[in-house]
Write an enzyme that holds these catalytic residues in place. Structure first.
Site, PDB file in Angstrom:
ATOM      1  CG  HIS A  76      -1.982   1.225   1.201  1.00 48.74           C
ATOM      2  ND1 HIS A  76      -3.141   1.082   1.516  1.00 48.74           N
ATOM      3  CD2 HIS A  76      -1.562   2.618   1.148  1.00 48.74           C
ATOM      4  CE1 HIS A  76      -3.838   2.272   1.559  1.00 48.74           C
ATOM      5  NE2 HIS A  76      -2.721   3.141   1.136  1.00 48.74           N
TER       6      HIS A  76
ATOM      7  CG  HIS B  15      -9.562   4.304   3.575  1.00 50.23           C
ATOM      8  ND1 HIS B  15      -8.802   5.006   3.560  1.00 50.23           N
ATOM      9  CD2 HIS B  15     -10.466   4.699   4.632  1.00 50.23           C
ATOM     10  CE1 HIS B  15      -8.602   5.821   4.870  1.00 50.23           C
ATOM     11  NE2 HIS B  15      -9.777   5.575   5.203  1.00 50.23           N
TER      12      HIS B  15
ATOM     13  CG  HIS C 224      -0.601   7.240  -1.100  1.00 46.62           C
ATOM     14  ND1 HIS C 224      -1.819   7.446  -1.558  1.00 46.62           N
ATOM     15  CD2 HIS C 224      -0.972   6.642   0.321  1.00 46.62           C
ATOM     16  CE1 HIS C 224      -3.013   6.752  -0.909  1.00 46.62           C
ATOM     17  NE2 HIS C 224      -2.176   6.338   0.259  1.00 46.62           N
TER      18      HIS C 224
HETATM   19  O1  DOR Z   1      -3.127   9.302   5.723  1.00 44.91           O
HETATM   20  C1  DOR Z   1      -3.719   8.962   4.572  1.00 44.91           C
HETATM   21  N1  DOR Z   1      -3.081   9.644   3.694  1.00 44.91           N
HETATM   22  N2  DOR Z   1      -4.484   7.979   4.710  1.00 44.91           N
HETATM   23  C2  DOR Z   1      -5.110   8.171   3.227  1.00 44.91           C
HETATM   24  O2  DOR Z   1      -5.950   6.974   3.346  1.00 44.91           O
HETATM   25  C3  DOR Z   1      -4.872   8.638   2.332  1.00 44.91           C
HETATM   26  C4  DOR Z   1      -3.470   9.137   2.279  1.00 44.91           C
HETATM   27  C5  DOR Z   1      -3.235  10.236   1.117  1.00 44.91           C
HETATM   28  O3  DOR Z   1      -3.337   9.804   0.087  1.00 44.91           O
HETATM   29  O4  DOR Z   1      -2.570  11.266   1.695  1.00 44.91           O
HETATM   30 ZN    ZN Z   2      -3.338   5.121   1.614  1.00 39.40          ZN
END
Ligand code: DOR
Ligand code: ZN
Length: 349
Positions: free
Chosen positions: A18, A141, A20
């Site tokens: 997981h 989520h 980003h």
């Molecule tokens: O803390 C988080 N940041 N939780 C999420 O679900 C999304 C993520 C983000 O995209 O910044």
């Molecule tokens: Zn996330």
């Protein structure tokens, strides 16, 4: 079996289930940090606008690949963002073509860039049925968005109100409950008989809600789902070090610039891509469970995703405290690196 001594551990190379990576200048700056330690990562689709089709996932994959350093074996595993308009056939084709590895469900409004997510779960049933049929996993989520539900209860309520009904109606759907933060979620996964696993982040193994709120507000510890009470953090550590194949690493490393974190309404996310392996080794070592690190970072995830574990290895050694930058510069501005609050002695060789 991992090769182990008190101050050295060799494990199969880890994956991040997981992550980003964002886009543009941010993606260019953060991608090499993940590629330095991880061989694969499930990449979240919550861009602006979100990655909703197979074609968009393929284009995003190509943009990421352009920033993978030469000589690195890192491969992004792509996801599509589930909306109420998602076409089951487009998802099935993207899976058959090897473009996507999972689909991501954001309840609308739950977190960063989730406005296009799902409000009416019945509307996505045809997509979920198709995914169950073809064996494509759903990353979830798990938080309700009802403003009347206390933010610290949103994960537990989601399990009862949303996840149980979805799994009852589509029992063959393979689900990953992502970034679990509660004992309730750990118990729910542990008690399930099949088709359910969970990712756990690095930061949720280290911080509880006091870290965010006691002695002054700490925006860099604010993420979603928000960290809970200490008893929940302990339940997460117990799950991570248990060797149970249903719990594996998904860092949820989520870079935001300091400018966007340090606001009256700051963004959610902890950026852990750089020091995750050192943080995890410290946590597992403190728990006397270094022999279980490989399962958590390198074996349980591929097993659930029906992928082979990586052939390459990683060696961690224990010594003087590791130094890492406090911030990473990106073309969009500096991003603060997660501070575990204690020295890290395990370094990646
Ligand atoms: O803390 C988080 N940041 N939780 C999420 O679900 C999304 C993520 C983000 O995209 O910044
Ligand atoms: Zn996330």
């Amino acid at each position: 079996m991992p090769k182990q001594s008190p101050d050295s551990l060799t494990i199969r190379r880890p994956d991040d289930w997981h992550l980003h990576l964002r886009d543009g200048a941010m993606m260019a700056a953060v991608t090499p940090h993940t590629a330095a330690h991880f061989e694969r990562a499930i990449v979240m689709p919550n861009l602006v606008p979100p990655v909703v089709t197979g074609a968009q996932a393929a284009a995003y994959r190509d943009r990421i690949m352009a920033h993978v350093p030469e000589g690195s074996n890192f491969r992004p595993l792509m996801t599509c963002y589930l909306t109420e308009d998602t076409d089951p056939e487009d998802i099935a084709k993207a899976h058959a073509d090897g473009i996507i590895t999972a689909v991501k469900l954001y309840p609308a409004g739950a977190t960063t860039n989730s406005a296009s997510g799902v409000s009416d779960f019945d509307k996505v049933r045809p997509v979920l049925e198709k995914m169950a049929e073809i064996g494509l996993p759903l990353c979830v989520h798990g938080e309700v968005t009802d403003p009347s539900i206390d933010i610290f209860d949103r994960e537990a309520v989601f399990i009862d109100k949303v996840l149980k009904p979805i799994r009852k109606k589509t029992p063959d759907l393979r689900v990953i409950m992502e970034h679990v933060t509660t004992e309730n979620a750990v118990d729910y996964v542990r008690d399930s008989r099949s088709n359910l696993a969970a990712t756990i982040t690095t930061h949720h193994l280290i911080i509880n809600r006091n870290h965010i709120l006691a002695g002054g507000i700490k925006p860099h510890y604010y993420c979603l789902p928000v960290a809970k009470r200490e008893k929940h953090r302990i339940a997460l550590v117990q799950a991570a070090i248990s060797g149970d194949k249903r719990f594996f690493l998904g860092t949820d490393s989520a870079p935001h610039t300091d400018e966007n974190k340090l606001l009256p309404c700051g963004c959610a996310g902890c950026f852990t891509a750089i020091n995750t392996m050192s943080c995890l080794a410290e946590v597992f070592d403190a728990a006397g469970a270094m022999s279980k690190l490989e399962n958590f970072t390198s074996l349980a995830g591929p097993r659930y995703y029906n992928l082979p574990p990586n052939e390459a290895t990683m060696t961690l050694t224990k010594g003087d405290p590791v130094t890492y930058p406090a911030t990473v510069d990106t073309g969009d501005g500096p991003v603060t690196v997660f501070d575990p609050g204690f020295p890290l002695h395990w370094r990646v060789q």
